[in-house]
Enzyme design. Structure first.
Site, mmCIF file in Angstrom:
data_model
loop_
_atom_site.group_PDB
_atom_site.id
_atom_site.type_symbol
_atom_site.label_atom_id
_atom_site.label_comp_id
_atom_site.label_asym_id
_atom_site.label_seq_id
_atom_site.Cartn_x
_atom_site.Cartn_y
_atom_site.Cartn_z
ATOM 1 N N HIS A 82 0.803 -1.227 0.134
ATOM 2 C CA HIS A 82 0.009 0.048 0.122
ATOM 3 C C HIS A 82 0.607 1.298 0.154
ATOM 4 C CE1 HIS A 82 -3.828 2.183 0.739
ATOM 5 N NE2 HIS A 82 -3.293 3.105 1.420
ATOM 6 N N ASP A 161 -14.276 4.083 7.642
ATOM 7 C CA ASP A 161 -13.663 4.996 6.930
ATOM 8 C C ASP A 161 -14.254 5.890 5.784
ATOM 9 O OD1 ASP A 161 -10.610 5.934 6.259
ATOM 10 O OD2 ASP A 161 -11.162 4.792 4.462
ATOM 11 N N ARG A 168 -13.041 14.014 6.655
ATOM 12 C CA ARG A 168 -11.556 14.840 6.854
ATOM 13 C C ARG A 168 -11.334 15.670 5.700
ATOM 14 N NH1 ARG A 168 -8.491 9.720 7.302
ATOM 15 N NH2 ARG A 168 -6.761 11.256 7.281
ATOM 16 N N SER A 183 -6.912 5.054 9.138
ATOM 17 C CA SER A 183 -7.584 4.760 7.756
ATOM 18 C C SER A 183 -6.879 3.707 6.937
ATOM 19 C CB SER A 183 -7.590 6.209 7.090
ATOM 20 O OG SER A 183 -7.956 6.145 5.818
ATOM 21 N N LYS A 187 -8.156 -0.613 6.592
ATOM 22 C CA LYS A 187 -8.695 -1.054 5.266
ATOM 23 C C LYS A 187 -7.705 -2.418 4.998
ATOM 24 C CE LYS A 187 -8.361 2.869 3.501
ATOM 25 N NZ LYS A 187 -8.339 4.186 2.968
HETATM 26 N N1 URA Z 1 -4.923 6.990 2.193
HETATM 27 C C1 URA Z 1 -5.979 6.674 2.914
HETATM 28 O O1 URA Z 1 -6.727 5.629 2.739
HETATM 29 N N2 URA Z 1 -6.382 7.286 4.076
HETATM 30 C C2 URA Z 1 -5.656 8.512 4.463
HETATM 31 O O2 URA Z 1 -6.042 8.991 5.460
HETATM 32 C C3 URA Z 1 -4.801 9.082 3.482
HETATM 33 C C4 URA Z 1 -4.460 8.252 2.413
#
Ligand code: URA
Length: 440
Positions: A82, A161, A168, A183, A187
């Protein structure tokens, strides 16, 4: 328990309990806590931060706010990588096929771009016929059959999220380490991989502008992953200019194919090589080893080079595209992808060395060309984007071509070219270039 008291406690620098965090996450997802209270808490967290335990509790509460994918049907170790988001970052398109061609099982859920940063799903959507929608069964079957899947986050995965990120985004609270870490990691935990390699971007095109904050984010996410029983390794990598030579969806897919053919730009290739080595070593293909072991790194490098030279990685890429309904003929004939109506060469105003770049601004230029969204509802032009010929450290002559812009919108070309040029600073002295990976 009252949401008012939770906000007030955090506002005064207090430490939230697991129960308080769960109360907030559950209440926000079921609608009993309104946006205005959630935004007040986000802002209090932005100012006061969270300790490790609070961040982990927030991550776990978010991860379990919806479906958690069960990958136990797939034998062996499942790997995922990621990136925290950058400009021109097409590494997922390259690393996935390399690893799957070597026998690793790559389970990837990717996002769409918003604002200056791109998203892998938007890039893949530029391939005719490609579908990023997978049911859980299709997701699992595809990994079993070809070792690689990349799907958009399914409907009910981490709904907390989805709501919190959208909030946000409009309340100036994205750039908070505990909020970014929870966040991303919520995931990752919900989508089930055993091994997670994180590419934490650092620089003008990243959320984290300096090494210290990138390192803190990397350490926070690594701790959360390990406390949740996952194997995690985090790289901190340079995002002070776009990665590779293209920004924009179909342009980046074609650049990924070039890397898989062994013709990639140097820094992009180096990053993909290192991320692939790490994932391969930590996977069961190499006995779930230690990435720091030099012997294993040499061996992994040889295997990856062989996957590229033999064409196995590119063959796997084609298999992956076809498995998700895409037409892979563009690999041989790029004109099969949508073509832009206009192209425009951007030329240097004066001679000198390219000294620095506001990579976010290059991402913004790509957005106004049509390659990204300003709001969630905007439609993407898959052919829009930028091809970059000169990188930081290169010398340019006045009038020399630095980049070509591609778009269907002729009227924005002058503004886009001006903003692109303004994003770069020239120097009369040669610049010593930065490494691609800061924490090797
Ligand atoms: N990517 C994400 O999935 N969440 C964030 O808060 C910032 C980047």
């Amino acid at each position: 328990m009252r949401m008012y008291d939770i906000i007030d406690k955090k506002k005064r620098g207090g430490t939230l309990t697991k129960e308080e965090i769960e109360f907030f996450v559950q209440g926000y997802v079921d609608g009993s806590i309104p946006d205005y209270q959630a935004s007040a808490l986000m802002m209090a967290i932005w100012y006061e931060g969270m300790n490790k335990e609070e961040t982990t509790n927030l991550t776990l509460a978010m991860a379990s706010s919806g479906d958690m994918i069960d990958l136990s049907e797939i034998p062996g170790v499942k790997v995922d990588k990621h990136s925290t988001g950058g400009i021109g970052d097409k590494t997922t398109l390259i690393i996935g096929p390399i690893l799957a061609s070597l026998g690793a099982k790559v389970v990837k859920m990717s996002g769409r771009g918003l604002g200056a940063t791109g998203g892998t799903i938007d890039k893949l959507d530029s391939i005719p016929g490609f579908s990023s929608e997978r049911t859980d069964d299709e997701f699992i079957r595809q990994v079993m059959e070809i070792g690689l899947v990349d799907a958009a986050q399914s409907g009910n995965l981490v709904p907390a999220d989805k709501k919190m990120y959208a909030l946000r985004d409009v309340t100036a609270t994205v750039d908070s380490i505990p909020l970014i870490a929870s966040s991303i990691m919520s995931k990752k935990l919900a989508s089930g991989a055993d091994v997670i390699v994180l590419d934490v971007k650092c620089g003008t095109g990243a959320f984290m502008k300096d090494y210290e904050s990138a390192k803190l984010l990397a350490d926070t996410m690594t701790d959360i992953g390990r406390m949740s029983g996952r194997k995690v390794y985090a790289f901190i990598t340079d995002m002070n200019e776009p990665l590779g030579r293209t920004v924009g969806n179909s342009l980046e897919v074609l650049e990924a194919v070039e890397v898989l053919r062994g013709n990639g730009e140097e820094r992009l290739t180096e990053l993909c090589m290192e991320l692939s080595k790490c994932l391969l070593i930590m996977s069961d293909v190499m006995g779930c080893g230690d990435y720091r072991n030099e012997g294993l790194r040499d061996k992994a490098e040889k295997m990856i080079q062989e996957a590229i030279v033999s064409g196995a990685a590119l063959t796997k890429f084609r298999e992956f595209v076809k498995a998700q309904g895409g037409d892979d003929s563009f690999v041989d004939d790029p004109l099969k992808l949508k073509q832009p109506l206009y192209s425009f060469d951007v030329r240097a105003r004066e001679s000198g060395y390219l000294a620095s770049c506001d990579a976010s601004e290059v991402g913004n230029v790509s957005c106004i060309l049509g390659a990204g969204r300003i709001t969630k509802e905007d439609k993407i032009d898959s052919s829009a984007g930028i091809r970059i010929y000169k990188k930081i450290g290169d010398h340019v002559e006045a009038g020399e071509r630095i980049a070509t812009l591609y778009t269907d919108k002729e009227d924005i070309l002058d503004e886009a070219a001006k903003r692109f040029l303004d994003a770069y600073q020239l120097s009369q002295n040669n610049i010593i270039n930065r490494p691609v990976i800061y924490n090797l």
